[in-house]
Motif scaffolding. Structure first.
Motif, PDB file in Angstrom:
ATOM      1  N   UNK A   1      46.445  34.887  30.036  1.00 38.37           N
ATOM      2  CA  UNK A   1      45.133  35.269  30.542  1.00 38.37           C
ATOM      3  C   UNK A   1      44.305  34.055  30.952  1.00 38.37           C
ATOM      4  N   UNK A   2      43.656  34.166  32.070  1.00 40.75           N
ATOM      5  CA  UNK A   2      42.734  33.134  32.559  1.00 40.75           C
ATOM      6  C   UNK A   2      41.318  33.662  32.377  1.00 40.75           C
ATOM      7  N   UNK A   3      40.628  33.151  31.369  1.00 42.28           N
ATOM      8  CA  UNK A   3      39.295  33.660  31.057  1.00 42.28           C
ATOM      9  C   UNK A   3      38.223  32.952  31.876  1.00 42.28           C
ATOM     10  N   UNK A   4      37.089  33.614  31.978  1.00 42.92           N
ATOM     11  CA  UNK A   4      35.988  33.059  32.738  1.00 42.92           C
ATOM     12  C   UNK A   4      36.105  33.374  34.221  1.00 42.92           C
TER      13      UNK A   4
ATOM     14  N   UNK B   1      37.167  30.099  40.821  1.00 41.88           N
ATOM     15  CA  UNK B   1      37.159  30.132  42.279  1.00 41.88           C
ATOM     16  C   UNK B   1      38.591  30.139  42.790  1.00 41.88           C
ATOM     17  N   UNK B   2      38.911  31.107  43.599  1.00 38.84           N
ATOM     18  CA  UNK B   2      40.253  31.202  44.178  1.00 38.84           C
ATOM     19  C   UNK B   2      40.282  30.561  45.561  1.00 38.84           C
TER      20      UNK B   2
ATOM     21  N   UNK C   1      33.091  33.569  49.367  1.00 38.53           N
ATOM     22  CA  UNK C   1      34.054  33.033  48.404  1.00 38.53           C
ATOM     23  C   UNK C   1      34.734  34.125  47.590  1.00 38.53           C
ATOM     24  N   UNK C   2      35.987  33.856  47.181  1.00 44.94           N
ATOM     25  CA  UNK C   2      36.758  34.791  46.372  1.00 44.94           C
ATOM     26  C   UNK C   2      36.912  34.212  44.975  1.00 44.94           C
ATOM     27  N   UNK C   3      36.657  35.049  43.969  1.00 34.81           N
ATOM     28  CA  UNK C   3      36.747  34.628  42.583  1.00 34.81           C
ATOM     29  C   UNK C   3      37.800  35.450  41.843  1.00 34.81           C
ATOM     30  N   UNK C   4      38.185  34.946  40.699  1.00 33.74           N
ATOM     31  CA  UNK C   4      39.109  35.664  39.812  1.00 33.74           C
ATOM     32  C   UNK C   4      38.473  35.737  38.430  1.00 33.74           C
ATOM     33  N   UNK C   5      38.517  36.932  37.821  1.00 30.69           N
ATOM     34  CA  UNK C   5      37.985  37.119  36.476  1.00 30.69           C
ATOM     35  C   UNK C   5      38.971  37.960  35.666  1.00 30.69           C
ATOM     36  N   UNK C   6      38.929  37.800  34.373  1.00 34.21           N
ATOM     37  CA  UNK C   6      39.829  38.529  33.474  1.00 34.21           C
ATOM     38  C   UNK C   6      39.317  39.948  33.237  1.00 34.21           C
ATOM     39  N   UNK C   7      40.231  40.911  33.222  1.00 38.15           N
ATOM     40  CA  UNK C   7      39.870  42.293  32.911  1.00 38.15           C
ATOM     41  C   UNK C   7      40.995  42.956  32.142  1.00 38.15           C
TER      42      UNK C   7
ATOM     43  N   UNK D   1      44.199  40.017  36.282  1.00 37.04           N
ATOM     44  CA  UNK D   1      43.290  39.215  37.099  1.00 37.04           C
ATOM     45  C   UNK D   1      42.582  40.136  38.086  1.00 37.04           C
ATOM     46  N   UNK D   2      41.263  40.183  38.004  1.00 36.74           N
ATOM     47  CA  UNK D   2      40.455  40.974  38.928  1.00 36.74           C
ATOM     48  C   UNK D   2      39.904  40.030  39.985  1.00 36.74           C
ATOM     49  N   UNK D   3      40.165  40.339  41.236  1.00 34.04           N
ATOM     50  CA  UNK D   3      39.740  39.477  42.335  1.00 34.04           C
ATOM     51  C   UNK D   3      38.431  40.008  42.923  1.00 34.04           C
TER      52      UNK D   3
END
Length: 314
Positions: A203-206, A209-210, A218-224, A235-237
């Motif tokens: 898991x990549x928390x926080x 920036x993708x 900008x596109x981000x990635x967050x944990x879900x 990974x939620x984009x």
């Protein structure tokens, strides 16, 4: 030697191949799915004929005296036993009003099975629904019970047959069931808590920036939490609007990927249909990593997000 032409033998084989077909479909192995699905339907159709009378499996286009005598119970199992093919078995069941007289998708599925067996094929269409529909008609006719026949795949079959859902909704629900079963099979023989342990590792928390796309934002990635395997490994984009400011981001979910069960959601609508929130709010404090990804340097995300708009007042 016991004859392989018995109702129990054919029905049991059909059940096994049906489950293998759904496993292949869940893995995206189209040709394997077509092969297993075709064998399952053929065996189930022959089981339905045998239940009426075994001689209904005799091929009439050539001399099959040995098969006729054996299936009539008059002789032992011959060295070579030839019975009708899948299409002939289906045609006979249609004349008996067991299957619909016209079902082009079922006929095509059988033809594709034969094509895969001999030459291989590339099939853009998805034949999951006609497969499960035909199998369920035969299962119901013989009183086998759908839940016992499909086993762990019963809920997926129920979703596939649900006419109340639209195409995309049904597709997302099928993918959820398939991913859930993949995860269950993957971790079945592992110690309890293994999925959660792996989730903590991958898991990549926080907020990460993708990419920085000046045109699309900008596109981000967050944990879900994954809606299929229920682990926090997905990974939620999320996309920020072009007018977003870094200290207050209202992001829109554009897709999701889970490393543990391989569930993939490709659009905002699919994310919503899977039961996840399609928008999320973040601030600069949530941003934990900015790397050089995509076509723009990492520092551009700050200058881009903090740029001054014409109406800004500092």
């Amino acid at each position: 030697m016991e004859s392989p032409i018995s109702f129990e033998h054919l029905a049991s084989g059909a059940r096994g191949f049906a489950r293998l077909a759904l496993e292949a479909h869940a893995r995206g192995e189209t040709e394997v799915f077509l092969l297993e699905a075709g064998v399952s339907i053929e065996r189930l159709a022959k089981a339905a004929l045998v239940r009426v009378n075994p001689v209904l499996l005799v091929e009439l286009s050539s001399r099959q005296d040995d098969a006729l005598l054996h299936l009539a119970g008059a002789t032992a199992l011959p060295k070579k036993l030839r019975t009708v093919g899948a299409q002939t078995a289906i045609d006979r069941l249609r004349k008996m009003d067991v299957l619909p007289l016209k079902d082009e998708e079922l006929d095509t599925l059988i033809q594709l099975r034969n094509g895969v067996a001999h030459l291989g094929t590339s099939v853009p269409e998805d034949y999951l629904e006609p497969f499960v529909e035909s199998v369920c008609m035969l299962v119901d006719h013989m009183g086998l019970g759908r839940e016992e026949f499909w086993g762990p795949w019963h809920d997926l079959v129920r979703v596939a047959l649900d006419d109340r859902a639209d195409r995309l909704q049904k597709d997302v629900q099928l993918r959820l069931h398939q991913a859930s079963l993949r995860a269950r099979a993957r971790f079945a023989d592992m110690p309890e808590g293994t999925p959660e342990h792996l989730a903590a590792i991958v898991a990549q928390r926080g907020l990460v920036v993708v990419e920085v796309d000046r045109a699309g934002g900008p596109l981000f990635q967050a944990l879900t939490r994954c809606p299929a395997c229920q682990t926090e490994a997905a990974a939620l984009f999320l996309r920020a609007p072009t007018t977003a400011l870094l200290f207050d981001l209202e992001l829109t979910a554009e897709g999701m990927w889970c490393d543990l069960c391989q569930l993939h959601l490709a659009t905002t609508e699919e994310v919503g249909l899977a039961g996840l929130a399609t928008t999320a709010r973040y601030t600069a404090e949530d941003l934990i990593q900015v790397g050089r990804q995509g076509s723009a340097p990492a520092t551009d995300i700050f200058s881009y997000a903090m740029r001054r708009e014409p109406d800004d007042s500092w």
